[in-house]
Design a protein around this motif. Structure first.
Motif, PDB file in Angstrom:
ATOM      1  N   ILE A  73      22.071  39.632  43.827  1.00  0.00           N
ATOM      2  CA  ILE A  73      22.634  39.736  42.331  1.00  0.00           C
ATOM      3  C   ILE A  73      21.991  41.205  41.798  1.00  0.00           C
ATOM      4  O   ILE A  73      22.835  41.822  40.961  1.00  0.00           O
ATOM      5  CB  ILE A  73      22.149  38.826  41.337  1.00  0.00           C
ATOM      6  CG1 ILE A  73      23.254  38.447  40.147  1.00  0.00           C
ATOM      7  CG2 ILE A  73      20.729  38.565  41.073  1.00  0.00           C
ATOM      8  CD1 ILE A  73      23.087  37.193  39.372  1.00  0.00           C
ATOM      9  N   MET A  74      21.092  41.486  41.944  1.00  0.00           N
ATOM     10  CA  MET A  74      20.328  42.483  41.315  1.00  0.00           C
ATOM     11  C   MET A  74      21.005  43.952  41.982  1.00  0.00           C
ATOM     12  O   MET A  74      21.000  45.016  41.376  1.00  0.00           O
ATOM     13  CB  MET A  74      19.023  42.702  41.374  1.00  0.00           C
ATOM     14  CG  MET A  74      18.272  41.751  40.614  1.00  0.00           C
ATOM     15  SD  MET A  74      18.735  42.029  38.889  1.00  0.00           S
ATOM     16  CE  MET A  74      17.395  43.635  38.543  1.00  0.00           C
ATOM     17  N   GLU A  75      21.321  43.924  43.318  1.00  0.00           N
ATOM     18  CA  GLU A  75      22.321  44.935  44.076  1.00  0.00           C
ATOM     19  C   GLU A  75      23.667  45.176  43.457  1.00  0.00           C
ATOM     20  O   GLU A  75      24.169  46.002  43.960  1.00  0.00           O
ATOM     21  CB  GLU A  75      22.351  44.440  45.703  1.00  0.00           C
ATOM     22  CG  GLU A  75      20.687  44.584  46.159  1.00  0.00           C
ATOM     23  CD  GLU A  75      20.813  44.472  47.461  1.00  0.00           C
ATOM     24  OE1 GLU A  75      21.654  43.757  47.996  1.00  0.00           O
ATOM     25  OE2 GLU A  75      19.761  44.516  48.229  1.00  0.00           O
ATOM     26  N   ARG A 110      28.976  30.473  51.417  1.00  0.00           N
ATOM     27  CA  ARG A 110      27.906  31.366  50.818  1.00  0.00           C
ATOM     28  C   ARG A 110      28.021  31.976  49.618  1.00  0.00           C
ATOM     29  O   ARG A 110      29.387  32.376  49.396  1.00  0.00           O
ATOM     30  CB  ARG A 110      27.040  32.126  51.798  1.00  0.00           C
ATOM     31  CG  ARG A 110      27.767  33.441  52.411  1.00  0.00           C
ATOM     32  CD  ARG A 110      26.971  33.990  53.379  1.00  0.00           C
ATOM     33  NE  ARG A 110      25.471  34.427  52.771  1.00  0.00           N
ATOM     34  CZ  ARG A 110      24.521  34.845  53.548  1.00  0.00           C
ATOM     35  NH1 ARG A 110      24.688  34.787  54.686  1.00  0.00           N
ATOM     36  NH2 ARG A 110      23.368  35.152  52.749  1.00  0.00           N
ATOM     37  N   SER A 111      27.150  32.174  48.897  1.00  0.00           N
ATOM     38  CA  SER A 111      27.453  32.866  47.288  1.00  0.00           C
ATOM     39  C   SER A 111      27.520  34.470  47.757  1.00  0.00           C
ATOM     40  O   SER A 111      28.632  35.019  46.963  1.00  0.00           O
ATOM     41  CB  SER A 111      26.375  32.655  46.483  1.00  0.00           C
ATOM     42  OG  SER A 111      26.321  31.374  46.082  1.00  0.00           O
ATOM     43  N   PHE A 112      27.041  34.999  48.359  1.00  0.00           N
ATOM     44  CA  PHE A 112      26.798  36.439  48.821  1.00  0.00           C
ATOM     45  C   PHE A 112      27.216  36.820  50.177  1.00  0.00           C
ATOM     46  O   PHE A 112      26.559  36.262  50.946  1.00  0.00           O
ATOM     47  CB  PHE A 112      25.719  37.002  48.076  1.00  0.00           C
ATOM     48  CG  PHE A 112      25.257  36.772  46.644  1.00  0.00           C
ATOM     49  CD1 PHE A 112      25.727  37.382  45.619  1.00  0.00           C
ATOM     50  CD2 PHE A 112      24.454  35.779  46.401  1.00  0.00           C
ATOM     51  CE1 PHE A 112      25.498  37.421  44.396  1.00  0.00           C
ATOM     52  CE2 PHE A 112      24.112  35.317  45.095  1.00  0.00           C
ATOM     53  CZ  PHE A 112      24.716  36.285  43.964  1.00  0.00           C
ATOM     54  N   GLY A 113      27.862  37.820  50.426  1.00  0.00           N
ATOM     55  CA  GLY A 113      28.283  38.512  51.702  1.00  0.00           C
ATOM     56  C   GLY A 113      28.355  39.771  51.367  1.00  0.00           C
ATOM     57  O   GLY A 113      27.957  40.494  50.570  1.00  0.00           O
ATOM     58  N   GLU A 156      30.516  41.887  50.822  1.00  0.00           N
ATOM     59  CA  GLU A 156      31.585  42.300  49.708  1.00  0.00           C
ATOM     60  C   GLU A 156      30.980  41.966  48.506  1.00  0.00           C
ATOM     61  O   GLU A 156      31.620  42.041  47.315  1.00  0.00           O
ATOM     62  CB  GLU A 156      32.966  41.568  50.053  1.00  0.00           C
ATOM     63  CG  GLU A 156      32.955  40.187  49.632  1.00  0.00           C
ATOM     64  CD  GLU A 156      32.348  39.291  50.872  1.00  0.00           C
ATOM     65  OE1 GLU A 156      32.780  38.081  50.952  1.00  0.00           O
ATOM     66  OE2 GLU A 156      31.923  39.802  51.735  1.00  0.00           O
ATOM     67  N   GLY A 157      29.785  41.517  48.509  1.00  0.00           N
ATOM     68  CA  GLY A 157      29.252  40.984  47.139  1.00  0.00           C
ATOM     69  C   GLY A 157      29.150  39.549  46.665  1.00  0.00           C
ATOM     70  O   GLY A 157      29.150  38.885  47.767  1.00  0.00           O
ATOM     71  N   PHE A 158      29.456  38.989  45.450  1.00  0.00           N
ATOM     72  CA  PHE A 158      29.595  37.633  45.257  1.00  0.00           C
ATOM     73  C   PHE A 158      30.982  37.275  45.704  1.00  0.00           C
ATOM     74  O   PHE A 158      31.914  37.859  45.285  1.00  0.00           O
ATOM     75  CB  PHE A 158      29.367  37.411  43.780  1.00  0.00           C
ATOM     76  CG  PHE A 158      29.299  36.022  43.199  1.00  0.00           C
ATOM     77  CD1 PHE A 158      28.420  35.572  43.568  1.00  0.00           C
ATOM     78  CD2 PHE A 158      30.591  35.799  42.398  1.00  0.00           C
ATOM     79  CE1 PHE A 158      28.556  33.787  43.220  1.00  0.00           C
ATOM     80  CE2 PHE A 158      30.417  34.493  42.118  1.00  0.00           C
ATOM     81  CZ  PHE A 158      29.401  33.692  42.463  1.00  0.00           C
ATOM     82  N   THR A 159      30.896  36.123  46.464  1.00  0.00           N
ATOM     83  CA  THR A 159      31.994  35.595  47.229  1.00  0.00           C
ATOM     84  C   THR A 159      32.613  34.272  46.124  1.00  0.00           C
ATOM     85  O   THR A 159      33.558  33.774  46.394  1.00  0.00           O
ATOM     86  CB  THR A 159      31.907  34.945  48.198  1.00  0.00           C
ATOM     87  OG1 THR A 159      30.839  33.728  48.176  1.00  0.00           O
ATOM     88  CG2 THR A 159      31.211  36.020  49.359  1.00  0.00           C
ATOM     89  N   ASN A 160      31.893  33.748  45.060  1.00  0.00           N
ATOM     90  CA  ASN A 160      32.273  32.703  44.328  1.00  0.00           C
ATOM     91  C   ASN A 160      31.896  31.377  44.959  1.00  0.00           C
ATOM     92  O   ASN A 160      32.725  30.405  44.802  1.00  0.00           O
ATOM     93  CB  ASN A 160      33.445  32.824  43.554  1.00  0.00           C
ATOM     94  CG  ASN A 160      33.481  31.905  42.443  1.00  0.00           C
ATOM     95  OD1 ASN A 160      32.800  31.533  41.854  1.00  0.00           O
ATOM     96  ND2 ASN A 160      34.892  31.351  42.085  1.00  0.00           N
TER      97      ASN A 160
END
Length: 336
Positions: free
Chosen positions: A42-44, A310-313, A315-319
């Motif tokens: 999330i910080m990235e 998963r939440s993050f991949g 591409e960033g946040f996946t929802n």
């Protein structure tokens, strides 16, 4: 899917869910200067961190609210969690609109993990009352440099589940970074600490009801379980101070909680001691174990089709939710 202890008695039972969930990087958007939380997904993110955090919390609350609900008409009365940054994210989680009605309490200690990743325990105050809490440090050293490796503590919570004393240990053992074989000694050390905690509780009371749960980063058949903890997959072979692992049969049947390179692992497990297996249901006993792998938690398309959503991949946040499925057990008690 379940591992089951069958009850032949013709009685009505009260049933409660005890669960564990790796929340996959539940970090807030504030930079902590004493940890490396800036490397969290999330910080990235370059923008919309606040919105992503709100969605992440809601998604975690959605899953938790559904674990065991179909059977008990309730969320878990006790939930161990891992990959949480601090007490504040747990406060945000239990105050989400989907969970606030359950009036969860929190047990949490800051651990020395270099990224600031902690474990915690959530409990419904109506059903569980903590009587003692402690945190055990896992001391590890790099075999080459001799420098300390900072990792997660093991959280121990004793308390009353509706007047029934139980002891809970929440774990997040060292990862397989660098390879399973190279990192194995770290998880063996974690297993030895876990065994020490269990032995200590059993020294005070050989009939202690102990539940050890967590993301162990090992499968049920690995050395840490079979050699150090000496877990059994057959209920009938569990001695007085022994440990039953209901997840081992699920693993042998091909089920898992997380996947990597098309291989499933069952790293998320819940272990119970012998007194929870006795056929006297005047107090709470183990009934079933399972993996909560509802369809909405599964990736539907793409390279990772069939994996946990998963939440993050890249591409960033996946929802999505988490790269681990939650696990749970049901405990039951005969109604008077």
């Amino acid at each position: 899917m379940y591992s089951t202890l069958l009850c032949a008695q013709d009685k009505e039972f009260t049933i409660r869910t005890i669960a564990f969930y790796n929340l996959e990087n539940l970090f807030d958007v504030e930079n902590n200067p004493i940890t490396f939380d800036e490397s969290s997904p999330i910080m990235e993110l370059a923008e919309n961190r606040g919105d992503v955090y709100a969605m992440k919390v809601k998604n975690m609350a959605t899953v938790i609210s559904k674990i065991g609900f179909e059977t008990t008409n309730n969320a878990p009365v006790i939930l161990g969690v891992s990959e949480v940054e601090n007490h504040n994210v747990l406060e945000d989680l239990i105050n989400n609109e989907l969970l606030i009605k359950y009036d969860y309490g929190i047990v949490h200690f800051d651990s020395p993990d270099r990224r600031g990743i902690d474990v915690g325990l959530l409990y419904q105050k109506k059903y569980f009352t903590p009587t003692a809490t402690s945190s055990y440090v896992l001391h590890l050293k790099d075999e080459i440099t001799g420098k300390r490796i900072y990792t997660r503590d093991q959280l121990v919570v004793s308390g009353l589940l509706e007047h029934d004393l139980i002891h809970l240990i929440v774990n997040h053992w060292p990862s397989r970074r660098g390879g399973e074989t190279k990192s194995n000694s770290k998880r063996v050390a974690a297993a030895k600490l876990n065994k020490h905690i269990i032995d200590s509780l059993q020294t005070i009371n050989p009939y202690a009801k102990i539940i050890s749960m967590g993301d162990f980063n090992d499968d049920p058949t690995n050395e840490s379980f079979k050699t150090v903890l000496k877990t059994k997959k057959n209920i009938r072979k569990v001695a007085l101070k022994g440990i039953y692992n209901p997840m081992e049969q699920l693993y042998n049947n091909g089920f898992g909680t997380t996947a990597y390179r098309d291989k499933w692992s069952l790293f998320d497990q819940i272990l119970v001691t012998k007194p929870l297996l006795e056929p006297n249901f005047s107090s709470y006993r183990f009934y079933k174990a399972g993996i909560f792998n509802a369809q909405f938690l599964i990736t539907k398309t793409g390279t990772y089709k069939g994996y946990p959503f998963r939440s993050f991949g890249y591409e960033g946040f996946t929802n999505g939710y988490s790269d681990h499925f939650p696990v749970y057990i049901y405990v039951i008690r005969a109604k008077k």
